[in-house]
Write an enzyme that holds these catalytic residues in place. Sequence first.
Site, short mmCIF file in Angstrom:
data_model
loop_
_atom_site.label_atom_id
_atom_site.label_comp_id
_atom_site.label_asym_id
_atom_site.label_seq_id
_atom_site.Cartn_x
_atom_site.Cartn_y
_atom_site.Cartn_z
N GLU A 1 54.02 60.62 -18.80
CA GLU A 1 54.20 59.36 -19.52
C GLU A 1 53.96 58.20 -18.57
O GLU A 1 54.18 58.31 -17.35
CB GLU A 1 55.62 59.27 -20.08
CG GLU A 1 56.70 59.24 -19.02
CD GLU A 1 58.11 59.30 -19.59
OE1 GLU A 1 58.67 58.23 -19.83
OE2 GLU A 1 58.62 60.42 -19.76
N LYS B 1 54.51 55.04 -16.30
CA LYS B 1 55.68 54.52 -15.59
C LYS B 1 55.71 53.01 -15.79
O LYS B 1 54.94 52.26 -15.20
CB LYS B 1 55.62 54.86 -14.10
CG LYS B 1 56.87 54.43 -13.34
CD LYS B 1 56.79 54.85 -11.89
CE LYS B 1 58.09 54.47 -11.17
NZ LYS B 1 58.35 53.01 -11.18
N ASP C 1 56.67 49.20 -15.55
CA ASP C 1 57.13 48.32 -14.48
C ASP C 1 58.11 47.31 -15.08
O ASP C 1 57.74 46.20 -15.46
CB ASP C 1 55.95 47.61 -13.84
CG ASP C 1 56.34 46.86 -12.58
OD1 ASP C 1 57.47 47.09 -12.08
OD2 ASP C 1 55.54 46.05 -12.08
N TYR D 1 63.27 56.75 -22.54
CA TYR D 1 62.58 57.90 -21.96
C TYR D 1 63.51 58.96 -21.38
O TYR D 1 63.06 60.00 -20.90
CB TYR D 1 61.60 57.46 -20.87
CG TYR D 1 62.20 56.63 -19.76
CD1 TYR D 1 63.13 57.15 -18.87
CD2 TYR D 1 61.82 55.31 -19.59
CE1 TYR D 1 63.66 56.40 -17.85
CE2 TYR D 1 62.35 54.53 -18.58
CZ TYR D 1 63.26 55.09 -17.70
OH TYR D 1 63.80 54.33 -16.70
N LYS E 1 51.85 57.58 -8.41
CA LYS E 1 51.59 56.15 -8.37
C LYS E 1 50.09 55.86 -8.25
O LYS E 1 49.31 56.65 -7.73
CB LYS E 1 52.34 55.51 -7.19
CG LYS E 1 53.84 55.80 -7.17
CD LYS E 1 54.52 55.38 -8.45
CE LYS E 1 54.75 53.91 -8.54
NZ LYS E 1 55.75 53.39 -7.61
N CYS F 1 63.59 43.25 28.60
CA CYS F 1 63.99 42.77 27.29
C CYS F 1 63.74 41.27 27.19
O CYS F 1 64.21 40.50 28.05
CB CYS F 1 65.47 43.07 27.05
SG CYS F 1 66.13 42.36 25.52
N CYS G 1 67.49 39.49 26.85
CA CYS G 1 68.54 39.48 27.89
C CYS G 1 68.00 39.76 29.28
O CYS G 1 68.75 39.65 30.27
CB CYS G 1 69.65 40.48 27.55
SG CYS G 1 69.17 42.22 27.71
N CYS H 1 65.66 48.33 25.29
CA CYS H 1 66.46 47.49 26.17
C CYS H 1 67.69 48.28 26.61
O CYS H 1 68.36 48.91 25.79
CB CYS H 1 66.88 46.22 25.44
SG CYS H 1 68.18 45.28 26.26
N CYS I 1 73.34 42.57 25.49
CA CYS I 1 72.11 41.99 24.93
C CYS I 1 72.46 41.26 23.64
O CYS I 1 72.92 41.88 22.68
CB CYS I 1 71.09 43.09 24.66
SG CYS I 1 69.58 42.49 23.88
#
Length: 747
Positions: free
Chosen positions: A128, A130, A132, A238, A326, A430, A433, A448, A454
């Site tokens: 069936e 789909k 939206d 459905y 899809k 990093c 820091c 890091c 940090c």
Amino acid sequence: MSDTSEIEVEALDAGSAEAELSRLSDLLARANAAYHRDDDPVMSDAEYDAAKRRNLAIEDRFPTLKRVDSPTEQVGAVPAETFGKVRHKVRMLSLGNAFEQSDVGEFDARIRRFLDLAPDAPLAYTAEPKIDGLSLSLRYEAGRLVRAATRGDGQTGEDVTANARTIEDIPEALDGAPDVLEVRGEVYMSHADFAALNERQAEAGAKTFANPRNAAAGSLRQLDAQVTAARPLRFFAYAWGELSEPLAKTQTDALDRLRVLGFQTNPETRRCDGVDGLLQRYAAIEAARADLGYDIDGVVYKVDDLALQGRLGFRSTTPRWAIAHKFAAETAWTRLEAIDINVGRTGALSPIARLRPVTVGGVIVSNATLHNEDYIAGVDNAGNPIRTGDLRVGDRVEIYRAGDVIPKVRDVDLSARLPDAEPYVFPDTCPDCGSPARREPGESVRRCTGGLICPAQRVARLKHLVSRGAMDIEGLGDKEIERFHELGWVRAPADIYTLEAQHGTGADAVAGLEGWGDTSAGNLFAAIEASRRQELARVLFGLGIRHLGEVAGRDLARHFQTWEAFLHEVDAAMPAAEAHRRAEEAILPERAAAEVEGRRARITETRAREWAEIEAKARAAWDDLIGIDGIGATLALAICDALAPGPERAAIDALLAELDPEAPETVASQSPVAGKTIVFTGSLEKMTRAEAKHQAEALGAKVSGSVSAKTDLVVTGPGAGSKAAKATELGVETIDEDGWLALIGSA
């Protein structure tokens, strides 16, 4: 999935996979909230689907890294606070996705394996369109509509009964319906009605809508039902939830029954035989897509036989007997203008591409993920090419729109490279820091090492803690956390709960900030106070431990019931966890001895001296921890790391001293196996292992992957080996498959 995408997933190592799963979890959680709760999507359906698909592909390759704040474990979003809440009697789940014909074939093969059906055995499905739109559940009692609720997070939705009554396709009364009937379907708006609505909105100087789905969702979720009544909403039925009696024996006949009762069902739905029939119907619906008059984004396949649906059951968030195939997504080319580095809550340095904005299928894209330094270089962790070349600032790049909230870069056009373009040099410190950013052997993610010092990690962890999936503190979002952190009010998790006491006149101090007032400040502190009794599963997830997602949090909470029991087990297991780590490190001779010793130092000297005495207890605790279904060694090690003596453990202890977590609800069952821990081993002959596990969990049992002193029952089949032997050694009761069926049959 495209070849490029397959190469990307195959190129990931454990470290980069863990970082990618973490990023996808955070980003898609925000996408869920924007789509389901706020009716203001931040990404297209194709982008969302492909992000979940990538997440699933990584989990398939690295099953021990599976998080459960992973998109594959999420359904919708928590309901907004503007409507009453409705707890669904039967959960409203999402669907798994298929994108290629091979995915549909694998869906069919999985079902056959689960049911032990031969590849050529007849198996009928329905197909069936789909829709939206917005999922809606309608509850009828004695033939009268008594409640309408949105999906929400799958367990709890929003009460929109007054609004639903205004929709022409939704009957107020049913003749000949079961005493209890929950009809589920999709609220949508046709293209023609959408255009007319936007025209009226524009003429009135009101807000126009971006697409029919947004218009339908926003119209249904109006606080004033008269506004909804003025909007041209439609409804396709459905599915169904709670029933007092079956509707029919097949999906096809059940839809016919709903149609006879007065509901609109999709006329494009067909019964199909096998995979070939499904793919033929997919092609037909895709060809007719432009002429349907409403938006669809794929085709839904369901096993037609409802008895087989019952046997197949559900995963944590999706039914095994259905999947959404899809439609394809899109790509576009643009310029890579800069590469920035973001530091996440686990310390991962994540490169982000800043793009010249480009419209791809109606969505403006300006950022894209670059994953890690190898990805920028255009190679996997073994040095094998994954595209035509490396990525440099100024390059012309192809954006894969079906990627993530921040889409992916699929390829680079080397013919358009600027003459002065320089290779990108990934930072080894990093950017927030200045701490060293290390890349451990075998990983592609650089992290890091600053930990809680940090600021980027600290703020990210605080944001995660207060998020909706965790402590869910209303009024304390990302911006508030950043502000309170900058003021020095909240630097550690426990500071959230001592904020009022810290400032004496806490509510007044917050109320005095720009954008705040007495009411909002009072509401904030009330929300903080209420969250002290948050569910244990949410607390565990909120700690931000690597690999510990929402599902794992629920699994751990269900197993241990209390924080104290969980902590006791983890503390007991730590020496065995360290032994497990040392065994792993023995096969990595290139790792520096100082790093190995640094990890060993996580176990206190006292524990080391007592190892001989507690070895057996530690091993039993470790086996129990990794034996919990869904909890493997990778997650168990991460838990032990986080709770080992040190600054992170101290911060967690301080936080838990402020909380009183609620134990999870137990499954209501009169079954003799409710609450017991079951292990299945060997080959089962009358059902598949997956079916047996689903059956046991539905009866309130816990299913474990290993045998320990805490195991209550071992069910053995032909070929049972070490697990059966261990059960005998420990004195755990064992029964065969016939004994199991007799036991649960007496429930």
